[in-house]
Write an enzyme that holds these catalytic residues in place. Sequence first.
Site, PDB file in Angstrom:
ATOM      1  N   HIS A   5      -9.370  50.714   3.117  1.00 12.46           N
ATOM      2  CA  HIS A   5      -9.256  50.650   4.449  1.00 12.46           C
ATOM      3  C   HIS A   5     -10.786  50.597   4.894  1.00 12.46           C
ATOM      4  CE1 HIS A   5      -8.978  54.963   3.246  1.00 12.46           C
ATOM      5  NE2 HIS A   5      -9.753  55.150   4.270  1.00 12.46           N
ATOM      6  N   LEU A   6     -10.945  49.859   6.084  1.00  8.74           N
ATOM      7  CA  LEU A   6     -12.238  50.038   6.559  1.00  8.74           C
ATOM      8  C   LEU A   6     -12.163  50.675   8.036  1.00  8.74           C
ATOM      9  CD1 LEU A   6     -12.089  46.967   5.239  1.00  8.74           C
ATOM     10  CD2 LEU A   6     -13.623  46.190   7.150  1.00  8.74           C
ATOM     11  N   GLN A   9     -13.489  59.494   0.284  1.00  7.69           N
ATOM     12  CA  GLN A   9     -12.280  58.604   0.370  1.00  7.69           C
ATOM     13  C   GLN A   9     -10.806  59.755  -0.020  1.00  7.69           C
ATOM     14  OE1 GLN A   9     -11.707  55.123  -2.094  1.00  7.69           O
ATOM     15  NE2 GLN A   9      -9.691  54.690  -1.174  1.00  7.69           N
TER      16      GLN A   9
END
Length: 111
Positions: free
Chosen positions: A97-98, A91
């Site tokens: 967030h997807l 990350q």
Amino acid sequence: MTVFMNIINKEIPADIIYEDDICMAFLDVNPSAPTHVLLIPKKPIKKLSDASPDDQAILGHLMVKVGEITRKLGCEDAFRIVINNGKDAQQTVFHLHLHILADRPFHWPPG
Ligand code: AMP
């Protein structure tokens, strides 16, 4: 504040493909697939593991919007959702967030 808040606030440009009061979807600036969309809540939850019971409706909203967005993109029959949670899971932007990835072959197990 992350770059995604700047996008939500329209302070920096993005190719926004969907927006409502709760979430926004836009094209990833450095795509990992021919179709690579980021779907984010407007609430700045840093990472999935920080979500609280109060965020249940937001998380459900994101999941339901995946179907709508992938239908709009014409990739509803084959896509992958990725959520990187934490630095060691790659990350880099600490606003949940997807990743919606589609239109290329996928392998399992994922890398
Ligand atoms: P992650 O590594 O899971 O945190 O994913 C962050 C994603 O955000 C990466 O795929 C980046 O390419 C993407 N990204 C970073 N800045 C921007 C931006 N300004 N507009 C669109 N996507 C971005």
